[in-house]
Structures are given as C-alpha cells and as structure tokens.
Design a protein around this motif. Structure first.
Motif: not given
Length: 195
Positions: A23, A26-27, A44, A50, A52
């Motif tokens: 990635g 992004l988080y 992250s 990335d 989530y």
C-alpha cells in the motif's frame, strides 16, 4: 497485491482487520483507545502498509483484551498477506529518533515468534492507555505474525516519544523486511526452503 483480511470474534472482542503490504500507508483505525489508534496510524503511515482496523472490545472491564486481540489480529493479517514469503527481504531494522529519544528495532520474519522488549516507562498511562500494555501488544503482534522482534530504547525521557519511536521503528523495519527483493523475487529467503 499482498492483501489479507482477518475477522476475529471472542466473548471479549470483535475485530476486523485488513492489510495491504503493498500500500501507501493509508489507514482507518478505531479501537476505542485514542492513543492506541494514534500508534497504529504511525505503524501504517511509516511502513506504507495500508491498515484497516475496527475493534470493539470490553473496555468497560479494562483495555487488556482490546490491545492483545488487536495485536493478534493484525499479526495474523500480516502473516496471511505474506503467504509463502517468497521474495521478501525477510530482515529489517531501524534506528528511530524522536527528539531526545532513540529506539532500535530489528526483526526477522522467521516463523519463529520471539520478542525482546527493553523499554520501560515512568508513567502508568499515556492518554487513556496503560503503558504496560505496549509491550503486550508487541508480544501479541510478533507471535501472530511469526516475527523474531527486538525493541530497545537506547535513551530518552519523554514517555510519548519513547513509545512512538518504537512504533515508528517497527514500521520502518517491517517495511524493509516485507518488501520484495528484485534480485531474488522467486525464492524463499532461507536455506531450508521454507519460512
């Protein structure tokens, strides 16, 4: 793309995690513990993984299960995304400075979980998070991801800087170790042939 999703549900926590090892950092993170969210955001952003994370835990009891189980779920997702580990660099290390603090992190994606944790704190809490849980998170994460992980604070005095430099150091070491080595992208990085 090396992406994995883990859903983990117990009587104490319900967790959904997705990682993308390739990635851009992004988080989207929600654990119910603000300072913990901030540290996972650092992980992250500086690893470029990335991330989530949605954790609902029994915070009415304490933070232990939420922190532990989130570490396990993120570690399991990283291990799943790595697959057979073909082509990875395997090793990573970082010296992580933050103002007056310097932390050293080294890791091996070995499949042999082990944590050496040489960090201590002079306050029982940062924000609303118990500082004793930081070592426990690193232990849970390393165990589930299959990492040999060494984290040592070389010096420093500010407790916020101490833990943030550890998470940032882990991020940078993890970024290096999980990257594909273009010189050996087709091979498992072990003379055993498996990791």
């Amino acid at each position: 793309m090396r992406i994995a999703t883990i859903s983990r549900s117990t009587h104490e926590t319900s967790i959904d995690v997705t990682v993308n090892l390739d990635g851009t950092g992004l988080y989207e993170i929600s654990t119910g513990i603000g300072f913990f969210d901030h540290m996972l955001e650092q992980l992250s952003r500086h690893s470029l993984i990335d991330l989530y994370v949605k954790t609902v835990g029994d915070l009415h009891i304490d933070q232990h299960h939420t922190v532990e189980d989130t570490g396990i779920a993120i570690g399991e997702a990283v291990a799943k995304a790595l697959g057979d580990k073909k082509g990875i660099r395997r090793y990573g290390d970082a010296l992580s400075p933050m103002d007056e603090t310097l932390t050293q992190v080294a890791l091996d994606i070995s499949g042999r979980p082990y944590l050496v944790w040489k960090c201590d704190f002079t306050t029982p809490r940062l924000g609303e998070m118990d500082t004793e849980l930081f070592g426990h998170w690193f232990h849970s994460f390393a165990g589930a991801a299959g990492l040999t992980l060494h984290v040592e604070r070389l010096y420093g005095t500010n407790n916020h800087h101490l833990i943030e430099s550890a998470f940032k150091g882990l991020a940078r070491a993890l970024r290096t170790a999980t990257e594909i080595d273009p010189r050996k992208a087709d091979a498992i990085p072990s003379t055993k042939g498996v990791l």
